[in-house]
Design a protein around this motif. Sequence first.
Motif: not given
Length: 172
Positions: A21-22, A15, A10, A24, A17
Amino acid sequence: SMKVILVSSCLAGFKVRYNGTSVENAAVRWLVTHGQAITVCPEIMAGFTIPRLSAEIVGGSAADVLNGKAYVRECNGNDVTAKYIAGAQMVLEIARKNNVQAAFLKENSPSCGVNTIYNGQFDGHLLRGSGITAYVLKAEGIKVYSDLELNYAKIKPFVPVSVSEQFINAVG
Ligand code: SF4
């Protein structure tokens, strides 16, 4: 022999999670795109889906989970302890096979958290402790740092000098 860095997927921008989402991290992303780190997501490796329910370690530490004295539970109460342990063991196997010497993992995760994790009450409060995967890697003698600690000084021992110079020019 070559020194290898492991990072949470992640943080590299994938993505993966629980909420799709990530998170970054520019330095982690740089290491991955320059071939200097292997990405792992223990939860995906253990067979969890995206999205999935959030989970926390309940009733003790990561060590307690491995000793059967604490559990990993999803927010609805499901016991997912066995899958969290399986994911950690898969990451450990990858670390051993690749001579991994350092890992940069996502803080606060019940798998990847390095210094802090949620308290098991699903109320948003943190306490000192490690996720299951981070704990297992530390026990193996691997240097484990969180994304919040990643900087030039931390990566320098694990990459060639030419790479560390490029790293500091690119992301510090
Ligand atoms: Fe996967 Fe770890 Fe990132 Fe969670 S913190 S999404 S387990 S890599």
